[in-house]
Each structure stands twice: as structure tokens, then as C-alpha cells.
Design a protein around this motif. Structure first.
Motif, PDB file in Angstrom:
ATOM      1  N   PHE A 164       0.870  -1.192   0.000  1.00  0.00           N
ATOM      2  CA  PHE A 164       0.000   0.000   0.000  1.00  0.00           C
ATOM      3  C   PHE A 164       0.897   1.229   0.000  1.00  0.00           C
ATOM      4  CE2 PHE A 164       0.519  -1.434   4.416  1.00  0.00           C
ATOM      5  CZ  PHE A 164       1.080  -0.304   5.012  1.00  0.00           C
ATOM      6  N   ASP A 165       0.285   2.406  -0.199  1.00  0.00           N
ATOM      7  CA  ASP A 165       1.024   3.663  -0.192  1.00  0.00           C
ATOM      8  C   ASP A 165       1.316   4.033   1.259  1.00  0.00           C
ATOM      9  OD1 ASP A 165       1.654   6.477  -0.117  1.00  0.00           O
ATOM     10  OD2 ASP A 165       0.852   6.664  -2.146  1.00  0.00           O
ATOM     11  N   ALA A 166       2.578   3.960   1.670  1.00  0.00           N
ATOM     12  CA  ALA A 166       2.936   4.183   3.068  1.00  0.00           C
ATOM     13  C   ALA A 166       2.664   5.628   3.506  1.00  0.00           C
ATOM     14  CB  ALA A 166       4.413   3.846   3.285  1.00  0.00           C
ATOM     15  N   ARG A 167       2.782   6.565   2.582  1.00  0.00           N
ATOM     16  CA  ARG A 167       2.512   7.964   2.930  1.00  0.00           C
ATOM     17  C   ARG A 167       1.032   8.163   3.259  1.00  0.00           C
ATOM     18  NH1 ARG A 167       5.045  12.788   4.429  1.00  0.00           N
ATOM     19  NH2 ARG A 167       3.697  14.531   3.890  1.00  0.00           N
ATOM     20  N   VAL A 168       0.173   7.626   2.419  1.00  0.00           N
ATOM     21  CA  VAL A 168      -1.267   7.733   2.661  1.00  0.00           C
ATOM     22  C   VAL A 168      -1.627   7.068   3.985  1.00  0.00           C
ATOM     23  CG1 VAL A 168      -3.545   7.025   1.851  1.00  0.00           C
ATOM     24  CG2 VAL A 168      -1.865   7.917   0.225  1.00  0.00           C
ATOM     25  N   MET A 169      -1.032   5.922   4.243  1.00  0.00           N
ATOM     26  CA  MET A 169      -1.344   5.209   5.473  1.00  0.00           C
ATOM     27  C   MET A 169      -0.835   5.963   6.693  1.00  0.00           C
ATOM     28  SD  MET A 169      -2.955   2.750   6.702  1.00  0.00           S
ATOM     29  CE  MET A 169      -3.148   2.364   8.445  1.00  0.00           C
ATOM     30  N   ALA A 170       0.333   6.590   6.595  1.00  0.00           N
ATOM     31  CA  ALA A 170       0.862   7.360   7.722  1.00  0.00           C
ATOM     32  C   ALA A 170      -0.081   8.498   8.090  1.00  0.00           C
ATOM     33  CB  ALA A 170       2.246   7.906   7.378  1.00  0.00           C
ATOM     34  N   ILE A 171      -0.610   9.195   7.078  1.00  0.00           N
ATOM     35  CA  ILE A 171      -1.539  10.297   7.325  1.00  0.00           C
ATOM     36  C   ILE A 171      -2.842   9.777   7.923  1.00  0.00           C
ATOM     37  CG2 ILE A 171      -2.904  12.101   6.210  1.00  0.00           C
ATOM     38  CD1 ILE A 171      -0.577  12.293   4.133  1.00  0.00           C
ATOM     39  N   THR A 172      -3.324   8.653   7.379  1.00  0.00           N
ATOM     40  CA  THR A 172      -4.560   8.048   7.890  1.00  0.00           C
ATOM     41  C   THR A 172      -4.378   7.567   9.322  1.00  0.00           C
ATOM     42  OG1 THR A 172      -5.131   7.335   5.654  1.00  0.00           O
ATOM     43  CG2 THR A 172      -6.276   6.246   7.461  1.00  0.00           C
ATOM     44  N   TYR A 173      -3.264   6.919   9.578  1.00  0.00           N
ATOM     45  CA  TYR A 173      -2.953   6.382  10.907  1.00  0.00           C
ATOM     46  C   TYR A 173      -2.890   7.500  11.945  1.00  0.00           C
ATOM     47  CZ  TYR A 173       0.095   4.103  14.426  1.00  0.00           C
ATOM     48  OH  TYR A 173       0.660   3.602  15.573  1.00  0.00           O
ATOM     49  N   GLN A 174      -2.172   8.587  11.620  1.00  0.00           N
ATOM     50  CA  GLN A 174      -2.051   9.693  12.567  1.00  0.00           C
ATOM     51  C   GLN A 174      -3.399  10.373  12.779  1.00  0.00           C
ATOM     52  OE1 GLN A 174       0.730  10.422  14.394  1.00  0.00           O
ATOM     53  NE2 GLN A 174      -0.751  11.688  15.508  1.00  0.00           N
ATOM     54  N   GLY A 175      -4.178  10.491  11.718  1.00  0.00           N
ATOM     55  CA  GLY A 175      -5.504  11.079  11.857  1.00  0.00           C
ATOM     56  C   GLY A 175      -6.384  10.268  12.791  1.00  0.00           C
ATOM     57  N   ALA A 176      -6.277   8.946  12.713  1.00  0.00           N
ATOM     58  CA  ALA A 176      -7.059   8.072  13.589  1.00  0.00           C
ATOM     59  C   ALA A 176      -6.626   8.234  15.043  1.00  0.00           C
ATOM     60  CB  ALA A 176      -6.914   6.620  13.148  1.00  0.00           C
ATOM     61  N   ILE A 177      -5.340   8.386  15.271  1.00  0.00           N
ATOM     62  CA  ILE A 177      -4.845   8.581  16.638  1.00  0.00           C
ATOM     63  C   ILE A 177      -5.312   9.926  17.188  1.00  0.00           C
ATOM     64  CG2 ILE A 177      -2.757   8.986  17.999  1.00  0.00           C
ATOM     65  CD1 ILE A 177      -1.423   6.768  16.439  1.00  0.00           C
ATOM     66  N   ASP A 178      -5.249  10.971  16.358  1.00  0.00           N
ATOM     67  CA  ASP A 178      -5.711  12.284  16.806  1.00  0.00           C
ATOM     68  C   ASP A 178      -7.198  12.253  17.158  1.00  0.00           C
ATOM     69  OD1 ASP A 178      -3.198  13.303  16.453  1.00  0.00           O
ATOM     70  OD2 ASP A 178      -3.630  14.271  14.542  1.00  0.00           O
ATOM     71  N   THR A 179      -7.970  11.565  16.328  1.00  0.00           N
ATOM     72  CA  THR A 179      -9.405  11.444  16.603  1.00  0.00           C
ATOM     73  C   THR A 179      -9.634  10.693  17.913  1.00  0.00           C
ATOM     74  OG1 THR A 179      -9.942  11.478  14.247  1.00  0.00           O
ATOM     75  CG2 THR A 179     -11.599  10.551  15.726  1.00  0.00           C
ATOM     76  N   MET A 180      -8.858   9.642  18.137  1.00  0.00           N
ATOM     77  CA  MET A 180      -8.954   8.892  19.388  1.00  0.00           C
ATOM     78  C   MET A 180      -8.670   9.794  20.587  1.00  0.00           C
ATOM     79  SD  MET A 180      -6.715   5.585  20.703  1.00  0.00           S
ATOM     80  CE  MET A 180      -5.164   6.493  20.601  1.00  0.00           C
ATOM     81  N   LEU A 181      -7.614  10.580  20.509  1.00  0.00           N
ATOM     82  CA  LEU A 181      -7.244  11.443  21.628  1.00  0.00           C
ATOM     83  C   LEU A 181      -8.315  12.494  21.894  1.00  0.00           C
ATOM     84  CD1 LEU A 181      -3.430  11.912  20.935  1.00  0.00           C
ATOM     85  CD2 LEU A 181      -4.505  10.524  22.711  1.00  0.00           C
ATOM     86  N   THR A 182      -8.881  13.049  20.824  1.00  0.00           N
ATOM     87  CA  THR A 182      -9.947  14.035  20.996  1.00  0.00           C
ATOM     88  C   THR A 182     -11.161  13.399  21.658  1.00  0.00           C
ATOM     89  OG1 THR A 182      -9.210  15.299  19.065  1.00  0.00           O
ATOM     90  CG2 THR A 182     -11.488  15.632  19.796  1.00  0.00           C
ATOM     91  N   TYR A 183     -11.535  12.219  21.198  1.00  0.00           N
ATOM     92  CA  TYR A 183     -12.704  11.537  21.758  1.00  0.00           C
ATOM     93  C   TYR A 183     -12.473  11.186  23.230  1.00  0.00           C
ATOM     94  CZ  TYR A 183     -16.602   8.334  22.332  1.00  0.00           C
ATOM     95  OH  TYR A 183     -17.745   7.726  22.785  1.00  0.00           O
ATOM     96  N   LEU A 184     -11.288  10.674  23.550  1.00  0.00           N
ATOM     97  CA  LEU A 184     -11.000  10.310  24.932  1.00  0.00           C
ATOM     98  C   LEU A 184     -10.988  11.537  25.845  1.00  0.00           C
ATOM     99  CD1 LEU A 184      -8.183   7.635  24.421  1.00  0.00           C
ATOM    100  CD2 LEU A 184     -10.604   7.249  24.940  1.00  0.00           C
ATOM    101  N   HIS A 185     -10.543  12.663  25.309  1.00  0.00           N
ATOM    102  CA  HIS A 185     -10.561  13.904  26.090  1.00  0.00           C
ATOM    103  C   HIS A 185     -11.986  14.354  26.365  1.00  0.00           C
ATOM    104  CE1 HIS A 185      -9.604  17.938  27.445  1.00  0.00           C
ATOM    105  NE2 HIS A 185     -10.357  18.435  26.482  1.00  0.00           N
TER     106      HIS A 185
END
Length: 214
Positions: A164-185
Motif C-alpha cells: 500500500f502507499d505508506a505515505r497515505v497510510m501514515a496520514i490516515t494512521y495519525q488522523g485516527a490517533i488524533d481522533t482517538m485522543l480528541t474523543y478520549l478527552h
């Protein structure tokens, strides 16, 4: 040796701290003040008081509050990223590293609460003259993306991850983590490890190489 009456104490020699140490001291104080008082109530005077330096020294190293906040955001992101990386066993298979990293990120609200609070408030409040955010995703995340891309490439080379495109996945992965942190907050009652496990399952299943793949 006991001093006799009339003797004067030798002058105390004050060690001059390097500019790098002073800047780090001011940044650390800024994080503490924002976490305690909030962005709007954080002033150079309060930062100087917390850092036990003069306001003039703060201004010497950071010309204004915006420049200081920008430096704090960048330094804090490095601190958070390094704290996460230091807790990982990077030689483990990549899916295991991902799962551990997601769990570690989910714990940041506890392990690095002041830093996470400061970064969140700076991201929300630090604005350019036209009202747009002063720091964009590239300012925050480029080094993070590169590290994640390298991890995904290793997973592909070791055969644990599919192509897969590692750049696209890195952006998607970080976005998912940011969303997780916002939700947990916003939902502190949430079981953080249950959330982290669910997110890890979702991401790893999406990119893991099928055992039947050639």
C-alpha cells in the motif's frame, strides 16, 4: 569551618545557563502555565514567574507570545513523539509495534497530561493575522509521518504488511490517533484500552498481509 564574627561570606557564583537550557526552561514553564491556567490566561509575565526568570529574558529568547507558542507546540510534539517511541520495542513485528503505539498514545492523557493539554490549546488558539491556524499539519507532523512511513515500509519488507502507499497510510494512521485522543478527552469515562484495541484491530486488519497471499 565555622565563620567568626565580622567575617563575610564569599560571594555565591551564579552559573550562567546556556541559551539552549534557558529556552527549554521557558518552554517547560509555558507548558505548565497553559495546562494550569489555559491559553488565554497565559502571559509572558506568568511564564517568567514560573520559570523563575525575568520577563525580559523570555522576550530575549522569544520575541512575542505567538513565537513562543509556536516553539512550545513544536517542542511539545517532539516530547510526546519521543516518549511514545521510547516505550516501544521497535524490533518487534510491525503489527505488534502498531498495537503498542496505539495503546501508548491512548495513555498520553495520563502520562503526558500537561503536554497534551498545552498542545491542544495552542493548536486551537494560535492564529495568523487572517484568523487561520498559524501551524498546519505539515508543521506538526512531517517528522512523525516520515517515521511512520519507515515503519510501514519495514512491515512490507518483512512480509507482515501488504502492499500500500505508506505515505497515505501514515496520514490516515495519525488522523485516527488524533481522533482517538480528541474523543478520549471529551469522553473521559471511556475505557481507553478498549478503544485502543478496537482501533488497532481495525487498522492492522486493513493493512496486514493475508496468510494466503503469495
Amino acid at each position: 569551618m565555622t565563620m567568626t564574627h565580622g567575617e563575610s561570606r564569599p560571594p555565591r557564583v551564579r552559573r550562567r545557563l546556556s541559551d539552549e537550557v534557558r529556552r527549554a526552561q521557558i518552554i517547560e514553564a509555558t507548558v505548565a502555565v497553559i495546562a494550569e491556567l489555559g491559553y488565554e490566561n497565559t502571559s509572558l509575565a506568568r511564564i517568567a514567574e514560573r520559570a523563575e526568570v525575568s520577563k525580559g529574558l523570555v522576550s530575549h529568547h522569544f520575541t512575542d507570545k505567538d513565537r513562543l507558542m509556536e516553539a512550545v507546540a513544536r517542542a511539545t510534539l517532539v516530547t510526546l513523539r519521543q516518549g511514545l517511541v521510547d516505550a516501544l520495542v521497535l524490533t518487534d513485528p510491525v503489527p505488534e509495534v502498531m498495537r503498542a503505539a496505539i495503546h501508548r498514545a491512548a495513555d498520553l492523557g495520563v502520562t503526558h497530561h500537561p503536554e497534551l493539554t498545552a498542545l491542544r490549546q495552542i493548536s486551537t488558539n494560535l492564529r495568523a493575522a487572517d484568523g487561520t491556524p498559524r501551524l498546519g499539519l505539515s508543521d506538526y507532523y512531517e517528522e512523525t509521518y516520515q517515521g511512520q512511513q519507515a515503519l510501514f515500509h519495514r512491515g512490507q519488507e518483512e512480509g507482515s504488511l501488504r502492499d500500500f502507499d505508506a505515505r497515505v497510510m501514515a496520514i490516515t494512521y495519525q488522523g485516527a490517533i488524533d481522533t482517538m485522543l480528541t474523543y478520549l478527552h471529551e469522553h473521559p469515562e471511556t475505557d481507553v484500552h478498549q478503544y485502543a484495541d478496537a482501533l488497532a484491530d481495525l487498522l492492522i486488519t486493513a493493512i496486514r498481509r493475508s496468510p494466503t497471499a503469495a
